[in-house]
Write an enzyme that holds these catalytic residues in place. Structure first.
Site, PDB file in Angstrom:
ATOM      1  CG  HIS A   1       7.906  14.111  32.164  1.00 21.14           C
ATOM      2  ND1 HIS A   1       7.603  14.187  30.804  1.00 21.14           N
ATOM      3  CD2 HIS A   1       9.206  13.489  32.470  1.00 21.14           C
ATOM      4  CE1 HIS A   1       8.664  13.257  30.190  1.00 21.14           C
ATOM      5  NE2 HIS A   1       9.337  12.690  31.352  1.00 21.14           N
ATOM      6  CE1 TYR A   2       8.729  14.447  26.535  1.00 17.60           C
ATOM      7  CE2 TYR A   2      10.539  14.278  27.919  1.00 17.60           C
ATOM      8  CZ  TYR A   2       9.621  13.775  26.988  1.00 17.60           C
ATOM      9  OH  TYR A   2      10.108  12.447  26.599  1.00 17.60           O
TER      10      TYR A   2
END
Length: 181
Positions: free
Chosen positions: A128-129
């Protein structure tokens, strides 16, 4: 065990230096924990082959620390490429966490993310970012409640797997002493 979106991926890289434009990844390790920070699985710990020229270009600090830990010799004798490390790590992570859901967890993971973005983009894309960066909590605690810092001492081995284990223990410490959860 099926891949669980609540699981967390912990990562650590050892590099030849701090600048992804000129430095390279020497070692990668990953661990997966549940949301309560219990270790569920250890991924491959991979020393990535680098040329003698790359190794010789390291500064004194990196030469000393990676030499003392044995990492330089492991890198020299390794047959693993960055592509091998990407494939093996993603194969492992896919068993435990769906792609794109786990934040990148560890200490100073922004630095690791810079190197992954440059040399292991496919692996960086698995995360995920968002990040869970234990270093951020440490910096806040040092400023807001410095007495707490006396309760946790890092070994600073600069060995990827041991550093991840220490990062998890450090976050457990902050959870118990600072967040009191």
């Amino acid at each position: 065990m099926a891949a669980d979106a609540k699981n967390l991926i912990w990562i650590d890289l050892e590099m030849t230096g701090l600048e992804p434009e000129v430095d390279r990844i020497l070692e990668i390790a990953t661990l997966v924990t549940d949301q309560d920070l219990n270790i569920l699985a250890q991924g491959p710990v991979i020393a990535i082959h680098q040329s003698d020229e790359v190794l010789a270009a390291m500064d004194d600090w990196n030469q000393q620390h990676h030499g003392a830990s044995g990492l330089i010799e492991r890198v020299r004798s390794s047959q693993y490429t960055e592509a091998d490390a990407i494939a093996q790590t993603i194969d492992f992570l896919s068993l435990h966490v769906p792609k794109g859901v786990s934040p990148m967890c560890g200490n100073s993971v922004g630095q690791d993310r810079r190197f992954l973005n440059k040399y292991m983009r496919e692996l960086e894309d698995f995360f995920h970012y968002r990040n869970i960066d234990v270093s951020t909590i440490k910096e806040l605690v040092k400023r807001w409640d410095p007495e707490v810092m006396k309760g946790f001492k890092k070994q600073g081995t600069h060995q990827a797997l041991l550093d991840i284990q220490e990062s998890i223990a450090e976050l457990q410490f902050y959870r118990d002493k600072v967040f009191k959860i």
